[in-house]
Motif scaffolding. Structure first.
Motif, mmCIF file in Angstrom:
data_model
loop_
_atom_site.group_PDB
_atom_site.id
_atom_site.type_symbol
_atom_site.label_atom_id
_atom_site.label_comp_id
_atom_site.label_asym_id
_atom_site.label_seq_id
_atom_site.Cartn_x
_atom_site.Cartn_y
_atom_site.Cartn_z
ATOM 1 N N ARG A 38 1.123 21.539 -8.076
ATOM 2 C CA ARG A 38 1.566 21.114 -9.344
ATOM 3 C C ARG A 38 1.268 19.589 -9.191
ATOM 4 N N ARG A 39 1.645 18.921 -10.064
ATOM 5 C CA ARG A 39 0.912 16.947 -10.481
ATOM 6 C C ARG A 39 2.357 17.439 -11.379
ATOM 7 N N ARG A 40 3.061 16.157 -10.526
ATOM 8 C CA ARG A 40 4.408 15.746 -11.793
ATOM 9 C C ARG A 40 3.191 15.095 -13.020
ATOM 10 N N ASP A 97 0.957 -1.056 0.071
ATOM 11 C CA ASP A 97 -0.080 0.326 -0.473
ATOM 12 C C ASP A 97 0.640 1.597 0.169
ATOM 13 N N LEU A 98 2.377 1.502 0.530
ATOM 14 C CA LEU A 98 2.899 2.998 1.217
ATOM 15 C C LEU A 98 3.643 2.810 -0.204
ATOM 16 N N ARG A 99 4.000 1.652 -1.289
ATOM 17 C CA ARG A 99 4.681 2.007 -2.594
ATOM 18 C C ARG A 99 3.496 1.745 -3.073
ATOM 19 N N ALA A 100 2.107 1.976 -3.770
ATOM 20 C CA ALA A 100 1.027 2.325 -4.242
ATOM 21 C C ALA A 100 0.777 3.511 -3.812
ATOM 22 N N GLU A 101 0.991 4.345 -2.763
ATOM 23 C CA GLU A 101 0.660 5.800 -2.473
ATOM 24 C C GLU A 101 2.022 6.809 -3.042
ATOM 25 N N ILE A 102 3.066 6.281 -3.046
ATOM 26 C CA ILE A 102 4.247 6.887 -3.580
ATOM 27 C C ILE A 102 4.262 7.249 -4.721
ATOM 28 N N ARG A 150 1.720 6.910 -6.439
ATOM 29 C CA ARG A 150 0.354 7.251 -7.869
ATOM 30 C C ARG A 150 1.083 8.800 -6.673
ATOM 31 N N LYS A 151 1.220 9.112 -5.883
ATOM 32 C CA LYS A 151 1.972 10.433 -5.913
ATOM 33 C C LYS A 151 2.709 11.077 -7.286
ATOM 34 N N TYR A 191 11.876 5.233 -1.611
ATOM 35 C CA TYR A 191 13.205 4.252 -2.213
ATOM 36 C C TYR A 191 12.438 2.643 -2.303
ATOM 37 N N SER A 192 11.038 2.737 -2.061
ATOM 38 C CA SER A 192 10.423 1.262 -3.254
ATOM 39 C C SER A 192 10.615 1.809 -4.498
ATOM 40 N N LEU A 193 10.304 2.613 -4.942
ATOM 41 C CA LEU A 193 10.236 2.678 -6.712
ATOM 42 C C LEU A 193 11.644 2.628 -7.348
ATOM 43 N N ALA A 194 13.081 2.139 -6.880
ATOM 44 C CA ALA A 194 14.023 2.333 -6.778
ATOM 45 C C ALA A 194 14.233 0.616 -7.864
ATOM 46 N N THR A 195 15.103 1.461 -9.327
ATOM 47 C CA THR A 195 15.808 -0.189 -9.111
ATOM 48 C C THR A 195 17.127 0.431 -9.284
ATOM 49 N N VAL A 196 17.883 1.045 -8.972
ATOM 50 C CA VAL A 196 19.268 1.500 -8.403
ATOM 51 C C VAL A 196 18.957 2.837 -7.299
#
Length: 433
Positions: A306-308, A224-229, A231-232, A326-331
């Motif tokens: 503003r939104r990205r 859920d935390l990963r999904a939240e960031i 989307r954000k 950090y949850s979105l990172a590849t490296v």
């Protein structure tokens, strides 16, 4: 020694006040915390509602210490459901993190400035049975008054970094008496235990109980935390992302140079830059533009609506988002390490199953570094060129990258349990009163 300390306090105030006054005017920093640190709280209900027993006051200086305090506070609330649990912080960013992470606290307050009359006022208001500082946050007047009032003082998640050890060592004559007066010291590692004893702590009061941050991290990761960031920040799961976390001045330029080379390998790569001090947001944005990148999104702009929308580089210049990013990172590169700052918390990225790269300056996180390197999830690099080379090597073997990251995550999970041991320690001192 206390008399000499209090004699020098006015001199220190004269030297320091102009600096803090300028920072307050220019940046707004300290405006929220200065009054409470002097004992002035506009909302008197903060203290009128402090019922319950036992009464435990835990102190966590800033964001890092709050993450260690959180699982201990949660454990204490489970054991003592009717307790009065007060958590203090020293910084405004720490307070913001505490409000989010430590919901078990009866009240959140600011730690008082170490002035005798301010300390006395706050101790009368909170009336703790036990005071619990985290890491090694020791203030002479506060500890002296705790001792005079019969308040037990129990250090948890204690650590003495090499820099702190050298600094304290030069004034060992002063700290020895304070350390001898502590009722219990729970230290993270054998090295920390040895150092605190060399500074004057009594051997029979020192125990090695581990790092409560492992408990905090193991419990905080979630889909859920990963999904939240995701989307954000409008970043699709699986997109190639380079996260440079907790960067200090001098490191962003290296990360931008590495990122430019990553784009040659995969033009879809995105960069998330998270400066260690969010007030550097403007300077970091200017640096990114000077490096030739114009497509920037700053998370602080979201407050204005503003939104990205596909921006190549994201600058996280708000508090509390790094762990999720950090949850979105590849490296991952973790800062404070290519410059001589002693490193930053590499466990946050590893808790998400990420391999973490860092520079040679990791003196403040020796235990964490050893744990991840033994698991294969931590990689030390000498400079910008090696950082790029090791990243390219990992990217060339996705299965190895995933496997090594998972090994790091499991190593953190295996080291959980310190929060329970610290709660045991606090409980024994409550019983001894």
């Amino acid at each position: 020694m206390i008399f000499l300390y209090n004699l020098l306090l006015p001199l220190a105030a004269l030297v320091g006040l102009p600096y803090y006054a300028v920072r307050m005017v220019l940046t707004g920093k300290y405006r929220k915390s200065l009054g409470p640190k002097l004992g002035f709280y506009p909302d008197s209900k903060v203290f009128s509602g402090l019922g319950g027993s036992p009464r435990i006051w835990m102190h966590a200086v800033s964001v890092g210490e709050v993450t260690a305090a959180a699982p201990v506070m949660a454990e204490l609330r489970t054991r003592y459901p009717r307790a009065c649990l007060v958590l203090s912080t020293s910084t405004e960013t720490g307070r913001e993190m505490a409000d989010r992470l430590v919901t078990e606290a009866t009240a959140h307050i600011y730690y008082p400035l170490d002035l005798p009359f301010v300390v006395a006022r706050m101790l009368r208001r909170v009336r703790p049975d036990v005071f619990v500082p985290t890491e090694t946050e020791l203030w002479p007047n506060f500890l002296t008054q705790c001792r005079a009032r019969g308040v037990q003082v129990v250090l948890v998640n204690g650590r003495i970094s090499p820099r702190s050890f050298r600094r304290y060592g030069r004034t060992r004559f002063f700290w020895k008496g304070l350390l001898e007066g502590l009722d219990g010291l729970g230290m993270i590692s054998e090295t920390d235990a040895r150092r605190v004893q060399e500074l004057g702590a009594l051997r029979e009061k020192v125990q090695v109980l581990g790092n409560a941050k492992y408990d905090s991290l193991a419990s905080r990761t979630s889909d859920d935390l990963r999904a939240e960031i995701s989307r954000k920040l409008d970043i699709r799961p699986g997109s190639p992302v380079f996260v440079a976390g907790s960067t200090h001045e001098g490191e962003e330029a290296a990360c931008l140079a590495v990122y430019r080379r990553l784009l040659e390998v995969d033009p879809e790569f995105q960069l998330i830059l998270v400066p260690r001090h969010i007030e550097r947001g403007d300077a970091v944005a200017d640096l990114v533009r000077q490096a030739g990148f114009k497509d920037i999104f700053r998370v602080s702009e979201m407050g204005g609506g503003r939104r990205r929308k596909g921006n190549r580089i994201v600058i996280v210049d708000v508090i509390g988002e790094l762990f999720k990013a950090y949850s979105l990172a590849t490296v991952v590169y973790c800062g404070g390490s290519l410059v001589p700052r002693g490193g930053q918390n590499i466990l946050e990225a590893a808790a998400w199953g990420k391999v973490v790269l860092y520079g040679p300056s990791m003196e403040d996180f020796e235990g964490e570094k050893a744990l991840l390197e033994e698991a294969g999830a931590g990689i030390s690099v000498a400079d910008e060129e090696e950082l790029l080379a090791r990243m390219l090597s990992l990217l060339a073997d996705p299965e190895q990258l995933k496997r090594r990251g998972e090994q790091g995550r499991l190593a953190i999970a295996a080291n959980a349990g310190a929060a329970r041991r610290y709660a045991d320690l606090i409980g024994r001192h409550l019983a001894a009163r």
